[in-house]
Write a protein that holds these residues in place. Structure first.
Motif, PDB file in Angstrom:
ATOM      1  N   LEU A  79       1.983 -11.593  -0.166  1.00  0.00           N
ATOM      2  CA  LEU A  79       1.571 -11.893   1.205  1.00  0.00           C
ATOM      3  C   LEU A  79       2.645 -12.785   1.812  1.00  0.00           C
ATOM      4  O   LEU A  79       2.892 -13.874   1.304  1.00  0.00           O
ATOM      5  N   VAL A  80       3.268 -12.302   2.871  1.00  0.00           N
ATOM      6  CA  VAL A  80       4.359 -13.055   3.484  1.00  0.00           C
ATOM      7  C   VAL A  80       4.170 -13.052   4.991  1.00  0.00           C
ATOM      8  O   VAL A  80       3.862 -12.018   5.582  1.00  0.00           O
ATOM      9  N   TYR A  81       4.371 -14.215   5.613  1.00  0.00           N
ATOM     10  CA  TYR A  81       4.335 -14.312   7.067  1.00  0.00           C
ATOM     11  C   TYR A  81       5.773 -14.406   7.553  1.00  0.00           C
ATOM     12  O   TYR A  81       6.512 -15.316   7.178  1.00  0.00           O
ATOM     13  N   ASP A  82       6.187 -13.432   8.362  1.00  0.00           N
ATOM     14  CA  ASP A  82       7.567 -13.396   8.829  1.00  0.00           C
ATOM     15  C   ASP A  82       7.607 -12.881  10.258  1.00  0.00           C
ATOM     16  O   ASP A  82       7.080 -11.805  10.545  1.00  0.00           O
ATOM     17  N   GLU A  83       8.212 -13.650  11.131  1.00  0.00           N
ATOM     18  CA  GLU A  83       8.422 -13.281  12.530  1.00  0.00           C
ATOM     19  C   GLU A  83       7.141 -12.816  13.216  1.00  0.00           C
ATOM     20  O   GLU A  83       7.099 -11.798  13.895  1.00  0.00           O
ATOM     21  N   SER A  91      -0.643  -3.584  -5.195  1.00  0.00           N
ATOM     22  CA  SER A  91      -0.041  -2.911  -6.335  1.00  0.00           C
ATOM     23  C   SER A  91      -1.065  -2.726  -7.437  1.00  0.00           C
ATOM     24  O   SER A  91      -1.983  -3.521  -7.582  1.00  0.00           O
ATOM     25  N   ARG A  92      -0.864  -1.695  -8.222  1.00  0.00           N
ATOM     26  CA  ARG A  92      -1.690  -1.504  -9.419  1.00  0.00           C
ATOM     27  C   ARG A  92      -1.106  -2.272 -10.597  1.00  0.00           C
ATOM     28  O   ARG A  92      -1.821  -2.610 -11.525  1.00  0.00           O
ATOM     29  N   GLN A  93       0.203  -2.492 -10.590  1.00  0.00           N
ATOM     30  CA  GLN A  93       0.868  -3.171 -11.704  1.00  0.00           C
ATOM     31  C   GLN A  93       1.804  -4.237 -11.150  1.00  0.00           C
ATOM     32  O   GLN A  93       2.994  -4.004 -10.947  1.00  0.00           O
ATOM     33  N   ARG A  94       1.263  -5.427 -10.928  1.00  0.00           N
ATOM     34  CA  ARG A  94       2.039  -6.507 -10.317  1.00  0.00           C
ATOM     35  C   ARG A  94       3.192  -6.984 -11.190  1.00  0.00           C
ATOM     36  O   ARG A  94       4.160  -7.528 -10.696  1.00  0.00           O
ATOM     37  N   GLU A  95       3.084  -6.809 -12.486  1.00  0.00           N
ATOM     38  CA  GLU A  95       4.090  -7.356 -13.390  1.00  0.00           C
ATOM     39  C   GLU A  95       5.386  -6.553 -13.388  1.00  0.00           C
ATOM     40  O   GLU A  95       6.406  -7.032 -13.864  1.00  0.00           O
ATOM     41  N   LEU A  96       5.352  -5.335 -12.882  1.00  0.00           N
ATOM     42  CA  LEU A  96       6.572  -4.527 -12.823  1.00  0.00           C
ATOM     43  C   LEU A  96       7.511  -5.067 -11.760  1.00  0.00           C
ATOM     44  O   LEU A  96       7.059  -5.624 -10.762  1.00  0.00           O
ATOM     45  N   SER A 103       4.056   0.317  -4.697  1.00  0.00           N
ATOM     46  CA  SER A 103       3.080  -0.515  -4.004  1.00  0.00           C
ATOM     47  C   SER A 103       2.815   0.031  -2.606  1.00  0.00           C
ATOM     48  O   SER A 103       3.552   0.861  -2.091  1.00  0.00           O
ATOM     49  N   ILE A 104       1.744  -0.441  -2.021  1.00  0.00           N
ATOM     50  CA  ILE A 104       1.397  -0.123  -0.643  1.00  0.00           C
ATOM     51  C   ILE A 104       1.764  -1.334   0.185  1.00  0.00           C
ATOM     52  O   ILE A 104       1.375  -2.458  -0.145  1.00  0.00           O
ATOM     53  N   GLU A 105       2.514  -1.123   1.240  1.00  0.00           N
ATOM     54  CA  GLU A 105       2.923  -2.232   2.083  1.00  0.00           C
ATOM     55  C   GLU A 105       2.420  -2.020   3.501  1.00  0.00           C
ATOM     56  O   GLU A 105       2.627  -0.956   4.083  1.00  0.00           O
ATOM     57  N   THR A 106       1.744  -3.039   4.028  1.00  0.00           N
ATOM     58  CA  THR A 106       1.233  -2.999   5.392  1.00  0.00           C
ATOM     59  C   THR A 106       1.623  -4.289   6.095  1.00  0.00           C
ATOM     60  O   THR A 106       2.011  -5.264   5.442  1.00  0.00           O
ATOM     61  N   LEU A 111      -3.885 -11.762   9.414  1.00  0.00           N
ATOM     62  CA  LEU A 111      -3.854 -11.672   7.949  1.00  0.00           C
ATOM     63  C   LEU A 111      -4.945 -10.755   7.400  1.00  0.00           C
ATOM     64  O   LEU A 111      -4.677  -9.900   6.555  1.00  0.00           O
ATOM     65  N   ALA A 112      -6.173 -10.916   7.878  1.00  0.00           N
ATOM     66  CA  ALA A 112      -7.266 -10.086   7.376  1.00  0.00           C
ATOM     67  C   ALA A 112      -7.018  -8.611   7.673  1.00  0.00           C
ATOM     68  O   ALA A 112      -7.280  -7.749   6.827  1.00  0.00           O
ATOM     69  N   LEU A 113      -6.487  -8.302   8.840  1.00  0.00           N
ATOM     70  CA  LEU A 113      -6.212  -6.907   9.195  1.00  0.00           C
ATOM     71  C   LEU A 113      -5.071  -6.332   8.362  1.00  0.00           C
ATOM     72  O   LEU A 113      -5.083  -5.144   8.035  1.00  0.00           O
ATOM     73  N   ALA A 114      -4.097  -7.143   8.001  1.00  0.00           N
ATOM     74  CA  ALA A 114      -3.017  -6.667   7.127  1.00  0.00           C
ATOM     75  C   ALA A 114      -3.570  -6.307   5.749  1.00  0.00           C
ATOM     76  O   ALA A 114      -3.223  -5.266   5.178  1.00  0.00           O
ATOM     77  N   ILE A 115      -4.468  -7.140   5.223  1.00  0.00           N
ATOM     78  CA  ILE A 115      -5.079  -6.865   3.920  1.00  0.00           C
ATOM     79  C   ILE A 115      -5.993  -5.644   4.010  1.00  0.00           C
ATOM     80  O   ILE A 115      -5.974  -4.767   3.135  1.00  0.00           O
ATOM     81  N   LEU A 116      -6.782  -5.551   5.074  1.00  0.00           N
ATOM     82  CA  LEU A 116      -7.687  -4.411   5.238  1.00  0.00           C
ATOM     83  C   LEU A 116      -6.926  -3.103   5.418  1.00  0.00           C
ATOM     84  O   LEU A 116      -7.359  -2.058   4.923  1.00  0.00           O
ATOM     85  N   ALA A 117      -5.784  -3.146   6.101  1.00  0.00           N
ATOM     86  CA  ALA A 117      -4.967  -1.930   6.251  1.00  0.00           C
ATOM     87  C   ALA A 117      -4.458  -1.471   4.886  1.00  0.00           C
ATOM     88  O   ALA A 117      -4.461  -0.273   4.581  1.00  0.00           O
ATOM     89  N   GLY A 118      -4.036  -2.415   4.049  1.00  0.00           N
ATOM     90  CA  GLY A 118      -3.630  -2.071   2.687  1.00  0.00           C
ATOM     91  C   GLY A 118      -4.789  -1.537   1.871  1.00  0.00           C
ATOM     92  O   GLY A 118      -4.642  -0.580   1.109  1.00  0.00           O
ATOM     93  N   PHE A 119      -5.964  -2.132   2.051  1.00  0.00           N
ATOM     94  CA  PHE A 119      -7.159  -1.680   1.349  1.00  0.00           C
ATOM     95  C   PHE A 119      -7.501  -0.233   1.716  1.00  0.00           C
ATOM     96  O   PHE A 119      -7.763   0.597   0.839  1.00  0.00           O
ATOM     97  N   VAL A 120      -7.473   0.080   3.009  1.00  0.00           N
ATOM     98  CA  VAL A 120      -7.809   1.437   3.461  1.00  0.00           C
ATOM     99  C   VAL A 120      -6.790   2.443   2.924  1.00  0.00           C
ATOM    100  O   VAL A 120      -7.143   3.537   2.479  1.00  0.00           O
ATOM    101  N   GLU A 121      -5.522   2.074   2.920  1.00  0.00           N
ATOM    102  CA  GLU A 121      -4.490   2.975   2.392  1.00  0.00           C
ATOM    103  C   GLU A 121      -4.654   3.159   0.882  1.00  0.00           C
ATOM    104  O   GLU A 121      -4.522   4.267   0.364  1.00  0.00           O
ATOM    105  N   ALA A 122      -4.943   2.081   0.158  1.00  0.00           N
ATOM    106  CA  ALA A 122      -5.171   2.191  -1.291  1.00  0.00           C
ATOM    107  C   ALA A 122      -6.410   3.036  -1.572  1.00  0.00           C
ATOM    108  O   ALA A 122      -6.422   3.834  -2.517  1.00  0.00           O
TER     109      ALA A 122
END
Length: 154
Positions: A79-83, A91-96, A103-106, A111-122
């Motif tokens: 989770l990164v806040y940028d600009e 990700s299914r395997q964070r250690e890789l 991974s799925i990137e949204t 913040l909540a909508l960024a996580i929910l967008a990733g959730f819907v895509e996953a």
């Protein structure tokens, strides 16, 4: 709940991109369209926690709890806040290492909508009907791409 169709998650993904903030009604739409296990009889504690978080308006915590309930194999990798935008990677395997992980990137200003967008895509990727027996290949080859044969027999 019913299995996700491609069209439903596409519409929901577009609504997530266009939304400015999470509301209780929008969260109810996400749960009804994207959740197959909610409410979960086997995990009543997790379901009750998600409901309490939604009722209290704790959208980010509710999104993370929903991810934990519906897709326990997926985890937040970054989770990164940028600009002015939150970038979320699931990700299914964070250690890789990043370059090995699929991974799925949204991203979204909220913040909540960024996580929910990733959730819907996953959820779309994890849906039983979304995967065939043969892996798919990306079709986005640019027009400037030219195959080159390079042989090194030396």
């Amino acid at each position: 709940m019913s299995v996700l169709s491609q069209n439903t998650t596409t519409d929901l993904g577009e609504r997530l991109r266009d939304a400015y903030a999470v509301t209780a009604e929008f969260m109810a739409d996400i749960v009804s369209q994207a959740c197959r296990r909610f409410p979960s009889v086997g995990q009543a504690g997790k379901s009750a926690r998600v409901e309490r978080l939604i009722q209290s308006g704790a959208w980010t915590d509710a999104a993370i709890a929903l991810l934990d309930l519906e897709l326990p194999q997926w985890q937040i990798r970054r989770l990164v806040y940028d600009e002015g935008e939150w970038h979320c990677a699931l990700s299914r395997q964070r250690e890789l290492p990043d370059w090995l992980d699929q991974s799925i990137e949204t991203r979204h200003a909220d913040l909540a909508l960024a996580i929910l967008a990733g959730f819907v895509e996953a959820q779309r990727i994890s849906a039983p009907g979304s995967r065939g027996s043969v892996p798919t290949v990306r079709r986005g080859v640019s027009s400037s791409y030219e195959p080159v044969l390079v042989d090194n027999f030396g």
